[in-house]
Design an enzyme around this catalytic site. Sequence first.
Site, short mmCIF file in Angstrom:
data_model
loop_
_atom_site.label_atom_id
_atom_site.label_comp_id
_atom_site.label_asym_id
_atom_site.label_seq_id
_atom_site.Cartn_x
_atom_site.Cartn_y
_atom_site.Cartn_z
CE1 TYR A 185 -67.77 -14.32 -8.08
CE2 TYR A 185 -68.96 -13.36 -6.48
CZ TYR A 185 -69.00 -13.30 -7.75
OH TYR A 185 -70.10 -13.31 -8.39
CG ASP A 193 -58.90 -19.53 -21.14
OD1 ASP A 193 -59.76 -18.58 -20.24
OD2 ASP A 193 -58.20 -20.27 -20.39
N GLY A 195 -72.91 -20.29 -19.31
CA GLY A 195 -73.11 -20.22 -17.95
C GLY A 195 -74.67 -19.74 -17.72
CG ASP A 245 -68.59 -21.38 -21.97
OD1 ASP A 245 -69.54 -21.05 -21.40
OD2 ASP A 245 -67.84 -21.99 -21.12
CB ILE A 246 -63.25 -22.91 -21.41
CG1 ILE A 246 -64.16 -23.10 -20.14
CG2 ILE A 246 -62.47 -21.53 -21.49
CD1 ILE A 246 -63.47 -23.31 -18.89
NE ARG A 247 -69.63 -24.93 -19.42
CZ ARG A 247 -70.24 -25.12 -18.38
NH1 ARG A 247 -70.68 -26.13 -17.91
NH2 ARG A 247 -71.34 -23.92 -18.43
#
Length: 340
Positions: free
Chosen positions: A160, A71, A29, A52-54
């Site tokens: 948030y 995750d 990110g 990361d998830i990607r």
Amino acid sequence: MIRAPSRFVKRGASKGEQMKRVLITGALGQLGSELATSLRERLGADNVVLSDIRTDVNRDLIESGPFELLDAVDGRGLSDVVRRYDVDTVYHLAALLSATAETRPQEAWNLNMGGLISVLEVARERGLAVFTPSSIGSFGPTTPKDWTSQDTLQRPTSMYGVTKVAGELLCDYYFHKYGVDARGVRYPGLISYKTQPGGGTTDYAVEIFYAAVEHGRYTCFLKGDTYLDMMYMPDAVKAAVDIMDADPEHLRHRNAFNVTAMSFCPEELAGYIRALIPNFDISYKVDPIRQAIADSWPNRMEDYAARVEWGWKPEYDTERMTADMLEKIRERSNVAEHAR
Ligand code: SER
């Protein structure tokens, strides 16, 4: 002063001692990718595990050291990674930002809180230090708007914000109850040119620079007079590193230190850009969801506690940040142009 029971105090968490093995969640990110680079330079690439998830972005970063597809909500997977790499400090950055969270509130709760509790649980079991970012989003419409203090009203109205306040409390709880060395800061909007943010209310302050370089004009989704706190990425990385290096003896607060570097509204930022790109033009097409979120946040915070307790001091103000952003984005677009 708040003290952790000594058996839990994290090795490597106090000043002078070096952190040994770091895991970053959400490492691809906006903040993660730059913190990762900085920590890999400082500690050695093998001592900074990214997750990361990607894997579809930032291949150079992924390939510059250990990377795990993970995750953060998956406590078992997290525990396994921590054990395999003998991690002692987690920078837990995986979360949905404010605007996305508002469109998918249940998912935001599940990720933002589920990820944090699984990190804190592994930290409790294995004696890890944990960095968790909170945000200006943890404040709400009843919070005093100017020079918002460290300890004040926090009744946020966005999902948030709800997850950020709950996260601050949860980190404090794990410290007091179990001695987990959990620390953190309340970030303002983060401005950077390497990795774009995604789904935040403060994202305009990044988009505007790309639009200025590429098109000479920008249509802003917030009203021109909406003041918010902001910070340039090198300072954000410094805050994350310095709070984890801080001497615990000097910490009266632990989590959620207010940190800020500048406060401006879109109209003012456009003025700074115009000083370097005279024909730059800004117009407005207000997004009601993001405007409502921004209206509920402070205009400017004070960050006295961070300055006194661990020596926080930002290096970039609006003028310096603007010059650097424009220069770096121009360099990048020249490189891309040449590569064509
Ligand atoms: N930059 C974040 C957001 O806009 C605030 O922490 O969601």
